[in-house]
Design a protein around this motif. Structure first.
Motif, PDB file in Angstrom:
ATOM      1  N   LEU A  67       5.730   1.427  12.911  1.00  0.00           N
ATOM      2  CA  LEU A  67       5.335   0.084  12.503  1.00  0.00           C
ATOM      3  C   LEU A  67       4.395   0.157  11.308  1.00  0.00           C
ATOM      4  O   LEU A  67       3.621   1.114  11.169  1.00  0.00           O
ATOM      5  CB  LEU A  67       4.617  -0.625  13.658  1.00  0.00           C
ATOM      6  N   PRO A  68       4.406  -0.852  10.443  1.00  0.00           N
ATOM      7  CA  PRO A  68       3.435  -0.875   9.349  1.00  0.00           C
ATOM      8  C   PRO A  68       2.037  -1.120   9.892  1.00  0.00           C
ATOM      9  O   PRO A  68       1.864  -1.638  10.996  1.00  0.00           O
ATOM     10  CB  PRO A  68       3.914  -2.049   8.481  1.00  0.00           C
ATOM     11  N   ALA A  69       1.044  -0.770   9.115  1.00  0.00           N
ATOM     12  CA  ALA A  69      -0.340  -0.959   9.551  1.00  0.00           C
ATOM     13  C   ALA A  69      -0.691  -2.430   9.682  1.00  0.00           C
ATOM     14  O   ALA A  69      -1.569  -2.801  10.457  1.00  0.00           O
ATOM     15  CB  ALA A  69      -1.297  -0.268   8.588  1.00  0.00           C
ATOM     16  N   GLU A  70      -0.027  -3.280   8.893  1.00  0.00           N
ATOM     17  CA  GLU A  70      -0.272  -4.715   8.960  1.00  0.00           C
ATOM     18  C   GLU A  70       1.004  -5.464   8.592  1.00  0.00           C
ATOM     19  O   GLU A  70       1.925  -4.904   7.998  1.00  0.00           O
ATOM     20  CB  GLU A  70      -1.411  -5.117   8.022  1.00  0.00           C
ATOM     21  N   THR A  71       1.038  -6.715   8.976  1.00  0.00           N
ATOM     22  CA  THR A  71       2.199  -7.544   8.673  1.00  0.00           C
ATOM     23  C   THR A  71       2.074  -8.117   7.262  1.00  0.00           C
ATOM     24  O   THR A  71       0.999  -8.072   6.647  1.00  0.00           O
ATOM     25  CB  THR A  71       2.312  -8.696   9.682  1.00  0.00           C
ATOM     26  N   VAL A  72       3.162  -8.652   6.776  1.00  0.00           N
ATOM     27  CA  VAL A  72       3.133  -9.287   5.454  1.00  0.00           C
ATOM     28  C   VAL A  72       2.356 -10.596   5.563  1.00  0.00           C
ATOM     29  O   VAL A  72       2.220 -11.187   6.643  1.00  0.00           O
ATOM     30  CB  VAL A  72       4.560  -9.556   4.935  1.00  0.00           C
ATOM     31  N   SER A  73       1.847 -11.056   4.442  1.00  0.00           N
ATOM     32  CA  SER A  73       1.093 -12.304   4.412  1.00  0.00           C
ATOM     33  C   SER A  73       1.764 -13.272   3.452  1.00  0.00           C
ATOM     34  O   SER A  73       2.568 -12.885   2.599  1.00  0.00           O
ATOM     35  CB  SER A  73      -0.356 -12.057   3.979  1.00  0.00           C
TER      36      SER A  73
END
Length: 522
Positions: A67-73
């Protein structure tokens, strides 16, 4: 000379002293046997398998791809990026991370008044009391006092004196009896082991009910806010379409539009209005459900009004390590306790194949009148032991043991299934959160494009630069994009709550008032 005569006197026997001495010996003997029996039972072997906590899976992640460290914004309401905090702990009141006081108050009210939670608490108490009841009979002897009195007529013939006639007498008896079943092969202790597992199973069932209730309230609150936002958007669209209809009718009066354009706009407005009743119906049903969650009648509940913009999206999402999940999920822990109980039942069935030993004793007084009860010479006592060795039961005992082993295998398979489903649940939610962020970004861009297109088409139509078909198409696109944007915003909040539920909800961090420290009291 005086003769002195020696008298040979035999000391008179003291029946009271003999009786008391006999009673004292009986008491000492009974106490000694009971102490020896308890020691023997406690030191005896325990047949059957010993339970070992299943090892946690050796997985290092939940999904097939990292998984990526954070989601897109995205620069839209509810479009902030969310960061996954691997190894971070989950707070007990995880719903407070949405920073909504109305939601927090509603959940606290539900935790006090919800009947499903109250039923789970009562079931736990029932299991605890069943354990206490059985513990007494396994670890301690049973002591009972009895008093009987009879009035009867007997014949002397019963005593070998047929000419004595008959006589009437009373017989009173007061005794204290002690009985103890030796748990030499551990069948009773295995039974207690199974009952303890049932208590822990009900405790984790209670935690699961607690977690499910809080999660359901959050989901219903998000749905409430989403439906309100969709109703608001639909009403705004209807208002715009009413203005557009007035414009088309004016153009028709001036000859700038055809009757067909007017009818088409009226049909579009009527179609938009048909979307209101289903949304209003679903909103009413959602609020009725919230009322029931809080233990209130729908007509009596004073529920808050939820706003999607005030349900703040958690910026940081705690993500437990896979090795910790098996100790955090109430359903996994409950399945583990069922596995433990099934293993204990194998021990019970095995112990039933071996001899069963019981000890019993009694002491008391027996007299023909109440005033003579406990008088000298009325003391009675008895000691006894019994051994039962199963010899032939038509294969019943061995069949029951095989059935218990099969039940243990079944519980093991169910545990593995629960474990797999739990990891699937977490993986699904994580991928949903990542997809929700991407979907919201796409929906926000689609809504902006549809809004810009509609505004441009409306200006062009007012100037007569485009036909009415283009205007209707622009209106439909904007309406659909606006409703989809609201649903995408709600999905991010709902799936964030679903992640907290999938990871166990932080029940292990909740302060408890219970004496056993197991978190069974809110």
């Amino acid at each position: 000379m005086t003769k002195i005569h020696a008298t040979n006197r035999t000391p008179r026997r003291n029946n009271n002293a003999v009786t008391n001495d006999s009673g004292a010996r009986a008491v000492r003997l009974t106490a000694g046997l009971l102490v020896a029996a308890v020691c023997l039972a406690m030191c005896g072997c325990m047949v059957g398998p010993d339970f070992h906590v299943p090892a946690a899976p050796a997985a290092t992640g939940y999904t097939a791809t990292a998984l990526p460290a954070e989601t897109v914004s995205t620069p839209a309401a509810g479009g902030a990026a969310q960061h996954f905090m691997l190894g971070a702990d989950i707070p007990a009141q995880w719903w407070q991370m949405f920073h909504n006081p109305e939601l927090d108050h509603l959940i606290r009210q539900a935790l006090k008044d919800n009947p499903t939670l109250a039923a789970a608490q009562a079931t736990l108490i029932q299991a605890q009391e069943n354990l206490r009841a059985r513990s007494g009979s396994v670890y301690y002897p049973s002591v009972d006092a009895s008093f009987t009195g009879t009035r009867q007529q007997a014949s002397g013939a019963a005593f070998g004196q047929p000419n004595a006639g008959t006589f009437v007498f009373s017989l009173l008896s007061a005794t204290v009896g002690v009985s103890y079943a030796l748990d030499v092969f551990g069948g009773g202790r295995r039974e207690l082991e199974g009952l303890r597992s049932q208590v822990d199973y009900q405790r984790f069932q209670l935690e699961g009910t607690y977690l499910t209730l809080a999660s359901n309230i959050v989901a219903a609150a998000v749905k409430d806010a989403s439906l309100r936002a969709q109703l608001k958007a639909t009403r705004e669209i209807i208002t715009l379409q009413e203005r557009q209809l007035a414009l088309v009718e004016r153009q028709f009066q001036l000859g700038g539009a055809s009757r067909t354009d007017t009818l088409a706009q009226q049909a579009q407005l009527a179609q938009s209005r048909t979307g209101l009743p289903p949304l209003e119906k679903e909103l009413a049903q959602t609020r009725n459900l919230l009322a029931v969650y809080t233990g209130k009648l729908p007509s009596e509940a004073a529920l808050p009004v939820f706003d999607l913009k005030k349900l703040n999206l958690p910026g940081e999402l705690p993500l437990s390590l896979p090795s910790s999940l098996v100790r955090q999920r109430p359903d996994i822990r409950a399945s583990e306790e069922l596995l433990h109980a099934a293993g204990a039942q194998v021990g019970v069935a095995t112990a039933n194949l071996y001899p069963q030993i019981t000890l019993n004793g009694s002491m008391g007084s027996q007299a023909t009148s109440l005033q003579d009860l406990f008088a000298p010479g009325t003391f009675i006592w008895s000691l006894g032991a019994g051994l039962t060795q199963p010899l032939f039961h038509g294969g019943e005992l061995t069949a029951k043991r095989r059935a218990a082993i099969a039940a243990l295998d079944q519980a093991g398979a169910q545990y593995r299934e629960t474990l797999l489903q739990a990891f699937q649940n977490v993986a699904d939610v994580l991928q949903a959160i990542e997809s929700d962020a991407a979907a919201l970004k796409a929906q926000a861009e689609a809504e902006r494009s549809a809004r810009d297109s509609l505004e441009l088409t409306q200006r062009q139509f007012a100037l007569g630069a485009v036909n009415y078909l283009l205007l209707l198409n622009a209106e439909r696109q904007h309406q659909q994009a606006l409703l989809s944007l609201v649903q995408a915003q709600a999905a991010r909040v709902a799936d964030s709550a679903a992640l907290f539920q999938a990871l166990g909800g932080g029940w292990w961090n909740r302060k408890t008032e219970s004496a056993d420290g197991n978190g069974s009291t809110r």
